[in-house]
Write a protein that holds these residues in place. Structure first.
Motif, mmCIF file in Angstrom:
data_model
loop_
_atom_site.group_PDB
_atom_site.id
_atom_site.type_symbol
_atom_site.label_atom_id
_atom_site.label_comp_id
_atom_site.label_asym_id
_atom_site.label_seq_id
_atom_site.Cartn_x
_atom_site.Cartn_y
_atom_site.Cartn_z
ATOM 1 N N ASP A 60 0.822 -1.212 0.000
ATOM 2 C CA ASP A 60 0.000 0.000 0.000
ATOM 3 C C ASP A 60 0.853 1.258 0.000
ATOM 4 O O ASP A 60 0.579 2.201 -0.749
ATOM 5 C CB ASP A 60 -0.922 0.013 1.230
ATOM 6 C CG ASP A 60 -2.078 -0.968 1.082
ATOM 7 O OD1 ASP A 60 -2.471 -1.222 -0.058
ATOM 8 O OD2 ASP A 60 -2.551 -1.465 2.113
ATOM 9 N N ILE A 61 1.906 1.284 0.799
ATOM 10 C CA ILE A 61 2.692 2.513 0.866
ATOM 11 C C ILE A 61 3.497 2.713 -0.412
ATOM 12 O O ILE A 61 3.677 3.842 -0.875
ATOM 13 C CB ILE A 61 3.611 2.545 2.107
ATOM 14 C CG1 ILE A 61 4.168 3.974 2.285
ATOM 15 C CG2 ILE A 61 4.747 1.564 2.007
ATOM 16 C CD1 ILE A 61 4.896 4.204 3.578
ATOM 17 N N LEU A 62 3.963 1.634 -1.050
ATOM 18 C CA LEU A 62 4.704 1.789 -2.305
ATOM 19 C C LEU A 62 3.796 2.302 -3.408
ATOM 20 O O LEU A 62 4.207 3.136 -4.229
ATOM 21 C CB LEU A 62 5.340 0.455 -2.705
ATOM 22 C CG LEU A 62 6.467 -0.052 -1.787
ATOM 23 C CD1 LEU A 62 7.026 -1.373 -2.295
ATOM 24 C CD2 LEU A 62 7.573 0.980 -1.691
ATOM 25 N N THR A 63 2.560 1.833 -3.438
ATOM 26 C CA THR A 63 1.591 2.345 -4.411
ATOM 27 C C THR A 63 1.319 3.818 -4.155
ATOM 28 O O THR A 63 1.237 4.627 -5.092
ATOM 29 C CB THR A 63 0.273 1.547 -4.309
ATOM 30 O OG1 THR A 63 0.542 0.172 -4.536
ATOM 31 C CG2 THR A 63 -0.739 2.055 -5.324
ATOM 32 N N THR A 64 1.208 4.170 -2.878
ATOM 33 C CA THR A 64 0.970 5.570 -2.505
ATOM 34 C C THR A 64 2.160 6.441 -2.890
ATOM 35 O O THR A 64 1.992 7.530 -3.446
ATOM 36 C CB THR A 64 0.719 5.674 -0.991
ATOM 37 O OG1 THR A 64 -0.429 4.895 -0.649
ATOM 38 C CG2 THR A 64 0.494 7.115 -0.573
ATOM 39 N N VAL A 65 3.384 5.955 -2.620
ATOM 40 C CA VAL A 65 4.593 6.702 -2.953
ATOM 41 C C VAL A 65 4.676 6.929 -4.460
ATOM 42 O O VAL A 65 4.997 8.031 -4.928
ATOM 43 C CB VAL A 65 5.844 5.957 -2.447
ATOM 44 C CG1 VAL A 65 7.111 6.578 -3.023
ATOM 45 C CG2 VAL A 65 5.887 5.986 -0.934
ATOM 46 N N ARG A 66 4.368 5.907 -5.227
ATOM 47 C CA ARG A 66 4.417 6.028 -6.690
ATOM 48 C C ARG A 66 3.489 7.142 -7.179
ATOM 49 O O ARG A 66 3.850 7.949 -8.037
ATOM 50 C CB ARG A 66 4.026 4.694 -7.339
ATOM 51 C CG ARG A 66 4.200 4.665 -8.857
ATOM 52 C CD ARG A 66 3.722 3.320 -9.418
ATOM 53 N NE ARG A 66 4.446 2.206 -8.840
ATOM 54 C CZ ARG A 66 5.627 1.779 -9.290
ATOM 55 N NH1 ARG A 66 6.197 2.382 -10.316
ATOM 56 N NH2 ARG A 66 6.219 0.754 -8.706
#
Length: 735
Positions: free
Chosen positions: A550-556
């Motif tokens: 979830d956080i990697l998708t958000t960061v992207r």
């Protein structure tokens, strides 16, 4: 000396003392002896000679009183506590009563500071815990300049504005500063400009819901129940133009009627009422009254630095225990993120007190984690206290974890049309139950107050009201309700965010992201879609747990539209941006652009990091595509900085564009060509220059910038920015 001796005779001072005055080497020495003796007798106070003047007139020495009054004005320039002498006797008496009663109430306000909510037996006077936070004022060019002390708040007033606004993020010490001003006035602190008004009126705006006038608010909240002054007396005093009045409105962001155009507070801020009165207003940056004029003076609080944090620990927590001081400070050093969170004085103070009791860990990575540990400490304290008495703590554990009713009350209070943050006690007892309510009051999360309720045409009745210890606690519990709604009613959250600015409730959203991973990701996604939502989305994203999908998708999603690192941002926000950028780089997520807005300071000696004014460092980012550097206005980049930036850029393997804005770059006869694959642009004033084949050329025409044209450009630039701090310091160095 003649007046001094005359006063000594009038008040029958001992002959020995009179001899000491006569034998003083100078008139000033004799005067000092008299001042010290009068202070001992209580006849005068710093900046306050009203009692002396009243005594002289009462004894029939009006001429002497006039002479003393004149000398006081000539030597101090201070009108404090003497303006009432221009009023008719009956009005002067009422004003003195008014001042006395305001000071009595003021002392009850500033004398009960409670750094840790559950420690009710240890209250502090504000002067025992107050430490100056970072403070800045907005200048005539729209920039922010540092103030050395809160004493300078009114000396930097913009134009002739009678209103000054103090803004600061949650927990940045706005209310504590306001109470320190009350302390200065009540105690006539000699060097404080806030001791000078004849009258200082402190009103917490969260208590003013439903009030019809400022006179009613003062009568109900600030004067004793048995005061001889009626509401019309207060109105008469406020209307007088012969006295200097300062009204301090605290916590506009908690004012229930901030959207009511007909409220008396709105009318005062618009200048429709009490135009002769000075106003000081505190609020959050996200809640600035729209009715204020452009001439309003603006002050902002920037929080604790390391020095202020250490001063607080020594002054309010450990005293002279050096070992304890170093133990607490070491925890901040071991975790820089904790230090950035504790830039907020409220968090810093709470952490210091709890760490002193060995109750707080230092391995804290987010604001949600910090606040959660703090709430746990509060409940653990209550449970330990009860278990020591041999009583069962099972119900305490239940209430600590099951608080849905409180969550809903908090959420509805913050999101309703009228933000009502003070409730009648009977409502809470009915909604929460007596056991739950008592626990949260004992823990200190809820605070009880008593106020007089003056219903029209009826006798004032004392009633008990309840509020959260701080608005942040209300936001903590509201976050639980928000995340529940996000997970249960997807369409509800979409409609909810359409009608609000999430930044107005920033901690509700940030806490929600930290409390629940899946729901938090949805919150960040919707926040990003809001206008100017990217900056806030960064803070929300860093509340999510690292390493999750979830956080990697958000960061992207966040870095795809670029990241701003602004000098006006807190260290916590700057560090959050850097963390996201490093995370993106580590996971090979493309970063479209990084914009350093007035935040660039220098390059480290090895050229590996860009150093920001905050002291934080931006490392090379392998997936960065564009780097945009805007120095402080009027800034000039040195040769070492220029070559260091180029070295940094070379270490950003995917960099395609490097641009400089509103600055002067150094002249070099030959520029390095190691960045042939990177477009280097320079916008010093109007024209844009591109670095091609080691030469600066205008981007449109390709005209080469000669040394003579460069020198003319530098001259024009320096004239254009001559008013800025950077250029003024350059001129001072030359002189």
């Amino acid at each position: 000396m003649e007046i001094i001796m005359h006063l000594a005779v009038i008040f029958a001072y001992p002959s020995g003392f009179m001899d000491d005055v006569r034998n003083a080497n100078t008139t000033t020495g004799g005067a000092l002896l008299m001042v010290l003796r009068m202070e001992e007798r209580g006849q005068i106070a710093p900046n306050d000679i009203s009692q002396l003047l009243d005594s002289l007139e009462g004894m029939g020495y009006a001429g002497t009183a006039s002479q003393v009054h004149t000398l006081f004005l000539e030597h101090t320039g201070n009108r404090t506590m003497v303006s009432h002498r221009r009023l008719p006797p009956e009005q002067a008496d009422k004003m003195l009563t008014f001042i006395r009663e305001l000071k009595e109430t003021g002392r009850t306000l500033y004398d009960k500071i409670q750094p840790i909510p559950y420690i009710k037996e240890k209250l502090y006077s504000v002067d025992k815990v107050f430490i100056e936070v970072g403070i800045e004022h907005r200048d005539e060019h729209g920039g922010w300049k540092t103030l050395s002390s809160y004493y300078g708040i009114f000396s930097v007033a913009k134009g002739s504005s009678r209103i000054q606004m103090i803004e600061g993020d949650p927990g940045y010490g706005k209310s504590t500063l306001a109470l320190q001003l009350v302390y200065d006035w009540c105690n006539a602190v000699s060097d404080s400009p806030f001791s000078r008004p004849d009258i200082l009126i402190f009103l917490n705006l969260r208590q003013l819901g439903g009030m019809e006038s400022i006179a009613q608010a003062i009568k109900q909240l600030l004067l004793p129940h048995d005061s001889s002054l009626e509401q019309h007396d207060v109105e008469q005093i406020l209307s007088s133009r012969n006295i200097n009045i300062l009204v301090l409105f605290d916590a506009y962001d908690e004012y229930p009627e901030q959207h009511n155009a007909d409220s008396f507070v709105t009318k005062i801020l618009e200048g429709k009422f009490l135009r002769h009165v000075d106003i000081l207003l505190t609020t959050r940056p996200s809640c600035i009254p729209s009715v204020l004029s452009s001439q309003t003076g603006r002050i902002r609080l920037t929080g604790f630095d390391e020095t202020a944090r250490e001063q607080y620990v020594r002054k309010a927590v450990t005293g002279d225990d050096e070992e304890a001081v170093q133990k607490i400070l070491e925890q901040f050093k071991l975790n820089p993120i904790l230090g950035d969170i504790c830039q907020a004085p409220l968090f810093s103070a709470m952490y210091a007190h709890l760490a002193h009791e060995d109750n707080m860990p230092y391995e804290i990575r987010s604001v949600t984690e910090f606040f959660g540990h703090m709430i746990t400490c509060f409940h653990n304290h209550a449970q330990n206290k009860l278990s020591e008495s041999g009583k069962s703590i099972e119900h305490l554990q239940t209430h600590a974890n099951a608080h849905a009713a409180l969550d809903k009350i908090a959420f509805e209070a913050l999101t309703g049309k009228m933000q009502q943050l003070v409730w009648d006690q009977t409502l809470f007892l009915r909604e929460l139950g007596e056991d739950f309510y008592k626990l949260y009051v004992d823990v200190g999360i809820l605070v009880e107050d008593e106020v007089y309720d003056i219903a029209l045409g009826k006798v004032a009745q004392l009633k008990k009201v309840v509020r959260f210890y701080h608005k942040l606690f209300c936001e903590w519990y509201a976050a639980y309700h928000l995340i529940k709604c996000v997970k249960s009613f997807r369409s509800w959250f979409y409609n909810f965010t359409k009608n609000i600015d999430p930044y107005d409730l920033q901690f509700v959203f940030r806490f929600a992201c930290g409390l629940d991973q899946a729901g938090g990701s949805k919150v960040v996604k919707l926040v990003r879609k809001k206008e100017d939502g990217a900056r806030f989305a960064v803070l929300c994203a860093l509340e999510l747990k690292e390493g999750s999908h979830d956080i990697l998708t958000t960061v992207r999603g966040i870095v795809s539209s670029g990241i701003n690192i602004d000098s006006a941002d807190s260290r916590l926000l700057q560090r959050s941006n850097i963390q996201l950028l490093e995370l993106a780089s580590q996971h090979e997520i493309p970063i479209s652009e990084v914009r350093l807005l007035y935040s660039f300071s220098s390059v480290d000696s090895d050229g590996l990091f860009l150093v920001l004014h905050s002291g934080l460092c931006l490392p090379p980012l392998s997936t960065l595509q564009k780097l945009w550097i805007c120095t402080e206005n009027g800034g000039e980049v040195t040769v070492d900085e220029w070559t260091g930036i180029l070295k940094f850029a070379k270490n950003c393997q995917l960099l395609k564009s490097l641009s400089f804005h509103s600055c002067i770059l150094p002249w070099m006869d030959s520029f390095p060509t190691s960045l042939d694959n990177v477009e280097v642009l320079w916008y010093p004033l109007v024209k844009c220059y591109s670095l091609r084949s080691g030469r600066w050329q205008t981007r449109r025409s390709g005209e080469i910038l000669t040394r003579g044209a460069y020198d003319d450009l530098v001259t024009e630039f320096r004239e254009r920015w001559s008013h800025t701090d950077w250029q003024q310091q350059r001129m001072a160095r030359r002189e």
